[in-house]
Scaffold this active site. Structure first.
Site, mmCIF file in Angstrom:
data_model
loop_
_atom_site.group_PDB
_atom_site.id
_atom_site.type_symbol
_atom_site.label_atom_id
_atom_site.label_comp_id
_atom_site.label_asym_id
_atom_site.label_seq_id
_atom_site.Cartn_x
_atom_site.Cartn_y
_atom_site.Cartn_z
ATOM 1 N N ASN A 204 0.972 -1.150 -0.138
ATOM 2 C CA ASN A 204 -0.076 0.116 0.066
ATOM 3 C C ASN A 204 0.973 1.262 0.057
ATOM 4 O O ASN A 204 2.255 1.339 0.098
ATOM 5 C CB ASN A 204 -0.979 0.026 1.131
ATOM 6 N N GLU A 207 3.166 1.565 3.044
ATOM 7 C CA GLU A 207 4.505 0.641 2.923
ATOM 8 C C GLU A 207 5.348 1.013 1.940
ATOM 9 O O GLU A 207 6.550 0.543 2.212
ATOM 10 C CB GLU A 207 3.460 -0.913 2.723
ATOM 11 N N ASP A 275 -5.946 -8.185 1.231
ATOM 12 C CA ASP A 275 -5.990 -9.513 0.999
ATOM 13 C C ASP A 275 -6.727 -9.896 -0.215
ATOM 14 O O ASP A 275 -6.230 -10.742 -0.925
ATOM 15 C CB ASP A 275 -6.527 -10.323 2.322
#
Length: 323
Positions: A204, A207, A275
């Protein structure tokens, strides 16, 4: 494009998931008063439920999208792992390649939800790196699964809970390369720079910038592309896909990029959306979609699951209807 036919022809394909599994435990209830003991709400419990979480949620998404998941992970020898294996069995998901380590604790995330509002989360986890003995057992299981199953892709799903190390990552990537299997990565901070020679890398935005140690504006696609291109060349990564929350998804190879804007939705809970995105992207990659279409479909899938409270699964028919 006949998406329905394409997805229906995917059922013989297997995707391996290596990573940190979790048990997502839910307490659903109502609140109608404040505790006299402390200024906190009193939850009247209605129901409780255990679900597959972390890398196991990716496994669940792959199964619901019509492909065969193969899970390789490490759990403790405890009541949480008993529940985990029981859920896998009920869903007809094979657990033979998981390693049980009695020295470790199975990660459990307990969420208290009232209506559609998450009120509290309690984490029980162990985040130190798995032992060398356990890593070797896991590597043997991964090698065995590659030999025994027709693996179309491998997902490395990292939550910084101890499964991944530089040695494990290098082993999986080498085995994948030997067998011409694409590797797709959902990274976290600890091993961010250890993922090299992979097919698709999906952090993301937070990150991404923290992993690089550099900053840019989330709405500056050119700046993101410049940083992504530099990182892809350094790490030998084919495709970078960055989730930008309310701004959608950015995807790039070394030559060009595309940003797919988010669709306006009522966001109830973002838990598990990442996920869903990596699961959908992996399925779309295996099905041969171009990168723009991988990003578009993954963006839709992530948006759908955000509309429901808790960690939920994207269903194949639901996704086909939306795309």
């Amino acid at each position: 494009m006949d998406y329905k036919s394409i997805f229906q022809n995917s059922e013989s394909k297997a995707i391996m998931v290596v990573g940190d599994i979790m048990l997502d435990s839910y307490i659903w209830g109502d609140v109608d008063r404040i505790s006299p003991e402390a200024p906190v709400p009193v939850v009247n419990v209605d129901t409780t439920e255990d679900r597959l979480g972390g890398a196991a949620n990716v496994v669940k998404n792959i199964a619901s999208l019509g492909m065969k998941p193969v899970i390789c992970s490490v759990v403790g020898n405890d009541s949480a792992s008993d529940k985990f294996f029981s859920i896998l069995k009920k869903r007809n998901i094979d657990s033979q390649y998981c390693v049980v380590d009695s020295t470790r604790k199975t990660t459990v995330k307990t969420r208290v939800i009232c209506g559609k509002q998450q009120m509290l989360r309690i984490d029980s986890e162990q985040t130190d790196e798995i032992s060398e003995e356990t890593r070797i057992k896991l590597q043997n299981n991964i090698q065995k699964a590659i030999t025994e199953q027709k693996i179309a892709a491998i997902i490395l799903q990292d939550y910084d809970k101890g499964v991944f190390s530089k040695k494990l990552i290098e082993f999986v990537v080498a085995e994948a390369k030997k067998n011409s299997i694409p590797v797709l990565v959902d990274p976290k901070k600890r091993n961010f720079s250890n993922f090299q020679d992979v097919t698709l890398f999906k952090p993301n935005f937070k990150e991404f910038t923290e992993g690089l140690g550099k900053s840019c504006r989330k709405n500056d696609s050119e700046a993101i592309f410049a940083l992504a291109k530099e990182f892809m060349q350094k790490q030998n990564i084919d495709t970078m896909m960055i989730t930008l929350s309310e701004l959608g998804i950015f995807i790039a190879d070394k030559d060009h990029y595309v940003q797919i804007p988010t669709q306006v939705r009522h966001v109830s809970d973002v838990s598990g959306a990442g996920d869903t995105v990596i699961s959908t992207a992996s399925v779309c990659y295996v099905l041969g979609f171009p990168i723009e279409e991988i990003a578009r479909i993954s963006n839709i899938a992530g948006g759908i699951v955000c509309e429901q409270p808790g960690v939920v699964t994207i269903e194949k028919e639901q996704l086909i209807q939306h795309i």
